[in-house]
Write an enzyme that holds these catalytic residues in place. Structure first.
Site, PDB file in Angstrom:
ATOM      1  N   CYS A   4       0.850  -1.203   0.000  1.00  0.00           N
ATOM      2  CA  CYS A   4       0.000   0.000   0.000  1.00  0.00           C
ATOM      3  C   CYS A   4       0.882   1.249   0.000  1.00  0.00           C
ATOM      4  O   CYS A   4       1.721   1.437   0.897  1.00  0.00           O
ATOM      5  CB  CYS A   4      -0.917  -0.004   1.214  1.00  0.00           C
ATOM      6  SG  CYS A   4      -1.795   1.549   1.424  1.00  0.00           S
ATOM      7  N   CYS A   7       0.575   3.322   3.228  1.00  0.00           N
ATOM      8  CA  CYS A   7       1.275   2.685   4.357  1.00  0.00           C
ATOM      9  C   CYS A   7       2.775   2.934   4.237  1.00  0.00           C
ATOM     10  O   CYS A   7       3.454   3.209   5.237  1.00  0.00           O
ATOM     11  CB  CYS A   7       0.977   1.190   4.407  1.00  0.00           C
ATOM     12  SG  CYS A   7      -0.668   0.792   5.041  1.00  0.00           S
ATOM     13  N   ASP A  30      -0.016  16.339  -1.508  1.00  0.00           N
ATOM     14  CA  ASP A  30      -0.372  15.481  -2.637  1.00  0.00           C
ATOM     15  C   ASP A  30       0.655  15.656  -3.756  1.00  0.00           C
ATOM     16  O   ASP A  30       1.080  16.775  -4.060  1.00  0.00           O
ATOM     17  CB  ASP A  30      -1.774  15.830  -3.148  1.00  0.00           C
ATOM     18  CG  ASP A  30      -2.341  14.723  -4.027  1.00  0.00           C
ATOM     19  OD1 ASP A  30      -3.290  14.043  -3.587  1.00  0.00           O
ATOM     20  OD2 ASP A  30      -1.838  14.536  -5.158  1.00  0.00           O
ATOM     21  N   HIS A 100      -8.418   8.041   3.320  1.00  0.00           N
ATOM     22  CA  HIS A 100      -7.753   9.350   3.318  1.00  0.00           C
ATOM     23  C   HIS A 100      -8.741  10.434   2.922  1.00  0.00           C
ATOM     24  O   HIS A 100      -9.730  10.174   2.244  1.00  0.00           O
ATOM     25  CB  HIS A 100      -6.539   9.354   2.380  1.00  0.00           C
ATOM     26  CG  HIS A 100      -6.887   9.073   0.949  1.00  0.00           C
ATOM     27  ND1 HIS A 100      -7.094   7.802   0.479  1.00  0.00           N
ATOM     28  CD2 HIS A 100      -7.074   9.897  -0.113  1.00  0.00           C
ATOM     29  CE1 HIS A 100      -7.388   7.844  -0.806  1.00  0.00           C
ATOM     30  NE2 HIS A 100      -7.390   9.110  -1.197  1.00  0.00           N
TER      31      HIS A 100
HETATM   32  P1  AMP Z   1      -7.855   9.204  -4.335  1.00  0.00           P
HETATM   33  O1  AMP Z   1      -7.999   9.280  -5.823  1.00  0.00           O
HETATM   34  O2  AMP Z   1      -8.935   9.896  -3.590  1.00  0.00           O
HETATM   35  O3  AMP Z   1      -7.632   7.780  -3.883  1.00  0.00           O
HETATM   36  O4  AMP Z   1      -6.553  10.038  -3.986  1.00  0.00           O
HETATM   37  C1  AMP Z   1      -5.266   9.535  -4.018  1.00  0.00           C
HETATM   38  C2  AMP Z   1      -4.348  10.722  -4.032  1.00  0.00           C
HETATM   39  O5  AMP Z   1      -3.054  10.284  -3.678  1.00  0.00           O
HETATM   40  C3  AMP Z   1      -4.219  11.402  -5.404  1.00  0.00           C
HETATM   41  O6  AMP Z   1      -4.618  12.762  -5.292  1.00  0.00           O
HETATM   42  C4  AMP Z   1      -2.744  11.249  -5.747  1.00  0.00           C
HETATM   43  O7  AMP Z   1      -2.206  12.362  -6.423  1.00  0.00           O
HETATM   44  C5  AMP Z   1      -2.126  11.067  -4.367  1.00  0.00           C
HETATM   45  N1  AMP Z   1      -0.868  10.354  -4.373  1.00  0.00           N
HETATM   46  C6  AMP Z   1      -0.576   9.179  -4.982  1.00  0.00           C
HETATM   47  N2  AMP Z   1       0.696   8.804  -4.743  1.00  0.00           N
HETATM   48  C7  AMP Z   1       1.219   9.773  -3.946  1.00  0.00           C
HETATM   49  C8  AMP Z   1       2.511   9.972  -3.361  1.00  0.00           C
HETATM   50  N3  AMP Z   1       3.520   9.113  -3.527  1.00  0.00           N
HETATM   51  N4  AMP Z   1       2.710  11.092  -2.613  1.00  0.00           N
HETATM   52  C9  AMP Z   1       1.708  11.977  -2.434  1.00  0.00           C
HETATM   53  N5  AMP Z   1       0.467  11.833  -2.950  1.00  0.00           N
HETATM   54  C10 AMP Z   1       0.229  10.752  -3.709  1.00  0.00           C
HETATM   55 ZN    ZN Z   2      -2.344   1.317   3.564  1.00  0.00          ZN
END
Ligand code: AMP
Ligand code: ZN
Length: 114
Positions: A4, A7, A30, A100
């Site tokens: 994950c 995680c 983000d 989240h």
């Molecule tokens: P969701 O689509 O609501 O599941 O949001 C997931 C969010 O996680 C998205 O806005 C992505 O840009 C963000 N995300 C994915 N990988 C990372 C990362 N390594 N660091 C920071 N944000 C991330």
């Molecule tokens: Zn997780």
């Protein structure tokens, strides 16, 4: 949980810009911001979505809500306001199955939520 991404961010296996942490959640910037301020507030516990919690988790979930308010204060978002979004499931395009919330701020987002 081993595979994950959130995680891994929480325990430092993947780098992130962390802005807040307590016993309930870790918050970080983000990677693909959709507003000038875009913070992800991830549950400290790996649960795929809010649907995975029960009545016994009221304090935990309330802790995350209070953390969101603290983060908003800490990041200077109180005066102009902010939006909090939780994507759950396919229609909402949840891409990371680990609970989240998105805090969005830094400009007028309009009257419509989407
Ligand atoms: P969701 O689509 O609501 O599941 O949001 C997931 C969010 O996680 C998205 O806005 C992505 O840009 C963000 N995300 C994915 N990988 C990372 C990362 N390594 N660091 C920071 N944000 C991330
Ligand atoms: Zn997780």
């Amino acid at each position: 949980m081993d595979n994950c991404i959130f995680c891994k961010i929480i325990d430092g296996r993947i780098p992130s810009v962390k802005v807040y942490e307590d016993e309930f959640c870790t918050a970080f910037k983000d990677i693909n911001p959709q507003m000038p301020v875009h913070i992800v507030v991830a549950s400290k516990r790996h649960v795929p979505s809010v649907l995975g919690f029960g009545a016994e988790d009221k304090e935990f979930l309330g802790g995350i809500q209070l953390a969101i308010a603290k983060i908003a204060s800490q990041e200077g978002l109180v005066e102009n306001g902010f939006r909090v979004i939780n994507n759950c499931g396919a229609d909402a395009h949840q891409s990371v199955p680990h609970l989240h919330y998105h805090i969005l701020a830094g400009g007028d987002m309009g009257e419509r939520i989407v």
